[in-house]
Design an enzyme around this catalytic site. Structure first.
Site, PDB file in Angstrom:
ATOM      1  N   LYS A  79       7.318  51.356  46.078  1.00  0.00           N
ATOM      2  CA  LYS A  79       8.470  51.853  46.849  1.00  0.00           C
ATOM      3  C   LYS A  79       9.237  50.662  47.436  1.00  0.00           C
ATOM      4  O   LYS A  79       8.627  49.667  47.839  1.00  0.00           O
ATOM      5  CB  LYS A  79       7.993  52.789  47.954  1.00  0.00           C
ATOM      6  CG  LYS A  79       9.116  53.547  48.668  1.00  0.00           C
ATOM      7  CD  LYS A  79       8.538  54.520  49.694  1.00  0.00           C
ATOM      8  CE  LYS A  79       9.616  55.241  50.481  1.00  0.00           C
ATOM      9  NZ  LYS A  79       9.054  56.165  51.488  1.00  0.00           N
ATOM     10  N   SER A 154      10.970  60.761  51.443  1.00  0.00           N
ATOM     11  CA  SER A 154      11.783  59.642  51.022  1.00  0.00           C
ATOM     12  C   SER A 154      11.224  58.888  49.816  1.00  0.00           C
ATOM     13  O   SER A 154      11.951  58.126  49.192  1.00  0.00           O
ATOM     14  CB  SER A 154      11.941  58.663  52.188  1.00  0.00           C
ATOM     15  OG  SER A 154      10.699  58.067  52.511  1.00  0.00           O
ATOM     16  N   SER A 178       6.808  61.792  53.642  1.00  0.00           N
ATOM     17  CA  SER A 178       7.558  61.119  52.582  1.00  0.00           C
ATOM     18  C   SER A 178       6.783  60.820  51.308  1.00  0.00           C
ATOM     19  O   SER A 178       7.380  60.453  50.300  1.00  0.00           O
ATOM     20  CB  SER A 178       8.144  59.810  53.114  1.00  0.00           C
ATOM     21  OG  SER A 178       9.222  60.086  53.960  1.00  0.00           O
TER      22      SER A 178
END
Lengths: 483, 476
Positions: A79, A154, A178
């Site tokens: 990420k 996210s 997330s």
């Protein structure tokens, strides 16, 4: 054999046996990336050349007979809020469009030591603020199951990349759901570990007291293997706990057994209440029934003070964010406005132009809540609510080994649907934020499809440091739900 | 004019002399190219996290104990948020809600003893330095100082004059130097004092509106600033105006202070607990360990010296002003040397040479065993005082063993009386005029003859012996 269809552990085994070379694995992933990225946009940055260099080095280590872990040579996506040395890390923000970290985060160091190959950096909501990956400066990521829909967020890029087989594994981060919510939307497995068990060193902070790095994979076994790698105390992170040192090697892999007999599972009534999509509810209850059939004791119970959870969470997360994001001021790195007059103007313009709407909204919310005269009314009250939630969960975990519920009240939304209504988006975090507010570990595993053909996620939560229970139950569910 | 009382409280920042910074392993050493003592943590890189340096906590505890504070069993760090380029994270990690030390005092002696209360002591990190380049119209930032540990000692508004302020600062400075946790130099910024001052009519119980004054870089500046500010406030009140609560900057060259920011411009620092650091628990055992390591402080030392050593009060005050000189004194006396003689060497030659070489008393490099030996050499008349001073200077610079040095350089007084007498007879023969002067009552001529003899013996003779023999020969 289609390499991309293998699980991470299967691929790792083939690499160990030299049936597949590390380079072949990397090439296979990049082939998929090339094919899917124009549509899906899972990555902000891919690193083909870097990955090949890493592949060569890892292959050498394997060929020399170095004893390596089960995931050596397996490609992974990281990420874009986790620092990677010499590889651009943007948090999907214009603010960090040119930021190249000078150091590796602890989690990435562990991946590299274990011989995993970093393919690139995945798309996310800007600084982790959002539940759809639509707040990214680098364009939305689309849901591989239906490209008119969001992948969740996210960690939307990480989950969509795993779902689309653009990687075998991914690291995500979870501040309020997330990892879990996009895992549910994309039909993959994602786990948020206990707060303090995976080092946050090198994780670009949003809500420091809430967030953890965690594994995302095609199944529970892959997640367990990746968790085992990144788990453990780190002296560079003062909030990393001594307790996680006690877990001996193999403790998670060793939990991969199909047995839920005698396991006490509680379902909070509040998680099944108004606002929950009927199809999601049916799937979750079916899963609960499955546990019961396999020997677990399942019952519904009531969690108190649930209505305070979302406001308290958004106050704490926004307050921490307003301070954590102060450093993006155009002085040291990242975006600086082209034209300005004097220092204050440089600050103002750089931050106005560098941050997106949702980030600015939360910075303002947090700055307001922390300002003198309001601190007691908002921040302190939110901390008190958090303490109550922790107590409530302690009580629950005295009775139950696991808390079961939906990961999200709905399946993946249409692109753009939630962006207009931030409150609606915040309410979608209802099922996931408890694990962040209380620090406990939680996992999302696929539990069927809705009538639109979209994946539904089942969430299991366990008491702090009981990742072992979580993994065992999730693994067992995976097995008996297949049967 | 009515009679006013000045009320002063101080906020004193002290830079702690730890080897590494408060939240990372970078060096705190002065100098070094800009940004050479930095890492992701002290430059505020995204993703970096602070780790507390335990030594800072122990130093803060030591200062707290020395100033009679209560040590908090649980202490926490908070973030103070404000934007400035020298502040790499745009927040400073400090302590607001649960500082490490609370409720202490120190005793000062200005026209009688009095206690100055200490409200709290907290730990925090220093900021970097901005360097402005006027020619290029731009600024640079150096983060070498960012993250250097500081403690802030906040007094109660207990001081009533500039003299009390200076006495309080001196007291703190000496306590902290005795602890060895900082060198407390105002000029170099390792000790910084902000003065909070208000005035009120004598007998009034409420405090007046206060101002805070910054940029005070010497005791002299503080004295002048207190004088200026109290007069300014009194003049305002006398003319029917009010004192504005504000922060003022002292300009030592102009001898005046100027408004930096008014109350309305005061920043809202949005303090909140630092989520990256856990609350720190300080147990009784830890406090006891620190207590056990506390040195004997100056006040106790002075009392002990008064009974233990036969030396004048003046000597005691000078010797104890710095723990290092006191330590040398005590160690030398412990080796059997005469206290007054030791004191004379330290207060005379040592301090003179320190001043000459622009060094601090704490940098005095003098081995007690060497000093004791030097005194013994003089006592046993192996060398005379003049030679001893020369040897001392070498000891001061190079820390040599005086016995060895005297031997190797042939400085020993080797004259037998007979040999010396022969040389003196020669001097008398060579200087008939002086001899005659002496016999005619010009006693000063004696000094000249002694000097001539010393010259002839190349300084190796004992002046006392020269005097004795000369007198015998001349008076007979």
């Amino acid at each position: 054999m289609d390499i991309n269809e293998l699980s991470a552990l299967e691929l790792g085994q083939q690499i160990q046996k030299k049936e597949i070379s590390v380079k072949e694995a990397v090439e296979a992933s990049f082939q998929k990336i090339e094919e899917k990225e124009p549509t899906l946009n899972c990555y902000v940055t891919t690193d083909y050349e870097g990955a090949l260099l890493q592949a060569e080095a890892v292959q050498d280590r394997i060929n020399r007979g170095e004893r390596m872990g089960a995931l050596a040579g397996v490609p992974i996506a990281v990420k874009d809020n986790i620092c990677t040395k010499n590889l651009r890390t943007t948090c999907s923000s214009k603010m960090l469009y040119n930021f190249v970290p000078t150091y590796d985060s602890e989690a990435v160091t562990k991946l590299k030591n274990a011989g995993l190959i970093i393919l690139g950096k995945t798309n996310m909501d800007e600084f982790g603020m959002g539940s759809t990956t639509e707040t990214s400066y680098y364009g939305v990521t689309k849901n591989p199951w239906d490209i008119t829909r969001v992948p969740g967020g996210s960690s939307g890029g990480s989950c969509a990349a795993v779902a689309a087989k653009e990687t075998f594994l991914a690291l995500g981060t979870d501040t309020g759901g997330s990892i879990r919510q996009p895992s549910a939307f994309c039909g993959v497995t994602g786990l948020k570990p206990t707060y303090g068990t995976v080092s946050r060193y090198g994780l670009i902070a949003y809500g420091s007291s809430l967030e953890q790095i965690g594994p995302i994979g095609k199944n529970v076994s892959d997640c367990a293997a990746l968790l085992e790698l990144i788990y453990g105390r780190d002296v560079k992170d003062s909030t990393s706990v001594v307790e996680c040192d006690a877990s001996p090697d193999g403790s998670f892999m060793g939990m991969l057994k199909e047995d839920v007999r005698g396991l006490r599972i509680g379902i909070p009534k509040e998680f099944l209440a108004e606002g929950l999509n009927e199809e999601v509810k049916a799937s979750v209850l079916k899963a609960a029934h499955g546990f019961e059939e396999n020997g677990a004791i399942v019952e519904e119970f009531s969690l108190a003070n649930v209505s305070y959870a979302i406001p308290a969470y958004y106050i704490i997360a926004s307050c921490e964010a307003s301070s954590n994001l102060g450093r993006y001021d155009g002085v040291k790195y990242g975006y600086r406005s082209k034209e300005y007059q004097g220092l204050t103007d440089m600050y103002r313009k750089s931050r106005t132009e560098g941050f997106g709407t949702e980030v600015k909204r939360r910075i303002m919310l947090g700055s307001f809540a922390l300002s003198s005269g309001y601190y007691e009314a908002y921040y302190l009250k939110a901390l008190k609510a958090r303490t109550l939630m922790k107590q409530e969960f302690e009580k629950a975990f005295a009775k139950y080994d696991l808390i079961l519920g939906p990961t999200a009240p709905t399946t993946a939304m249409k692109l753009g649907e939630n962006l207009q209504d931030p409150i609606q988006m915040y309410l979608g975090d209802m099922d996931t934020i408890f694990a962040n507010m209380t620090g406990c570990p939680a996992i999302s595993i696929p539990c069927g499809m809705d009538s639109k053909g979209l994946p539904i996620g089942l969430q299991l939560m366990a008491n702090c440091f009981r990742e072992d229970t979580l993994i065992q139950a999730a693994y067992a569910y995976e097995r008996f739900s297949e049967a | 004019m009515k009679e006013y009382e000045i009320v002063i409280g101080l906020e004193v920042h002290v830079e702690l002399a730890t080897k590494s910074k408060i939240f990372c392993g970078c060096s705190t050493a002065f100098g070094g190219a800009p940004n050479s003592h930095t890492c992701p943590v002290c430059t505020g890189m995204p993703g970096s996290l602070p780790v507390l340096n335990k030594k800072v906590v122990e130093y803060a505890m030591a200062v707290g104990l020395a100033t009679n504070c209560a040590i908090s069993p649980q202490t926490k760090f908070d973030r103070k948020n404000y934007f400035y380029p020298d502040n790499p994270q745009d927040y400073q990690i400090s302590q607001l809600y649960l500082p490490i030390c609370r409720d202490g005092f120190v005793e000062i002696d200005v026209e009688g003893k009095k206690k100055v209360g200490i409200h709290e002591i907290h730990m925090e990190e220093d900021a970097g330095k901005l360097i402005h380049d006027e020619t290029k119209d731009c600024s640079y930032v150096d983060y070498n100082r960012a993250g250097v540990p500081l403690i802030e000692i906040v007094s109660k508004p207990d001081m009533r004059s500039a003299k009390e302020v200076i006495a309080y600062l001196e007291k703190l400075r000496i306590l902290i130097q005795y602890l060895g946790v900082s060198d407390c130099k105002l000029q170099e910024g390792s000790m910084r004092a902000d003065v909070n001052l208000s005035v009120r009519l004598r007998g009034e119980t409420e405090y007046g509106t206060r101002t805070e004054m910054k940029n005070l870089s010497s005791f002299k500046a503080i004295t002048r600033a207190v004088d200026y500010e109290s007069k300014r406030q009194i003049a305002l009140l006398e003319s029917g105006q009010v004192v504005e609560q504000e922060t003022r900057r002292w300009d030592d060259e102009k001898g005046a202070s100027f408004t930096m920011r008014s109350k309305e411009d005061a920043q809202d620092y949005r303090y909140f607990p630092e989520p990256d650091l856990l609350p720190l628990l300080i147990d009784h055992a830890w406090i006891e360990t620190i207590k056990a390591k506390q040195p004997e402080f100056r006040d106790e030392k002075i009392k002990r010296y008064q009974t233990e050593y036969q030396i004048p009060e003046y000597d005691i005050l000078i010797l104890t002003e710095n723990k290092h000189t006191a330590d040398i004194f005590e160690a030398t006396v412990a080796l059997g040397a005469n206290p007054k003689k030791v004191s004379n060497w330290i207060m005379g030659e040592a301090l003179r040479l320190l001043k000459e070489s622009e060094k601090d008393a704490k940098d005095l490099c003098l081995t007690p065993a060497h000093l004791a030996k030097l005194i013994e050499l003089v006592d046993k008349r192996v060398i005379n005082n003049t030679t001893a001073k020369e040897v001392f200077e070498v000891m001061f610079h190079e820390d040599v063993d005086p016995e060895k040095y005297v031997r190797e350089h042939g400085l020993k007084m080797e004259m037998e009386d007979g040999q010396l007498e022969d040389m003196i007879r020669q001097v008398i023969e060579d200087n008939p005029q002086s001899v005659e002067d002496y016999r005619n009552g010009k006693k000063k001529a004696m000094g000249f003859l002694v000097g001539q003899t010393m010259k002839a013996t190349k300084g190796k003779a004992d002046p006392a012996a020269i005097n004795r023999i000369l007198s015998e020969l001349l008076d007979n």
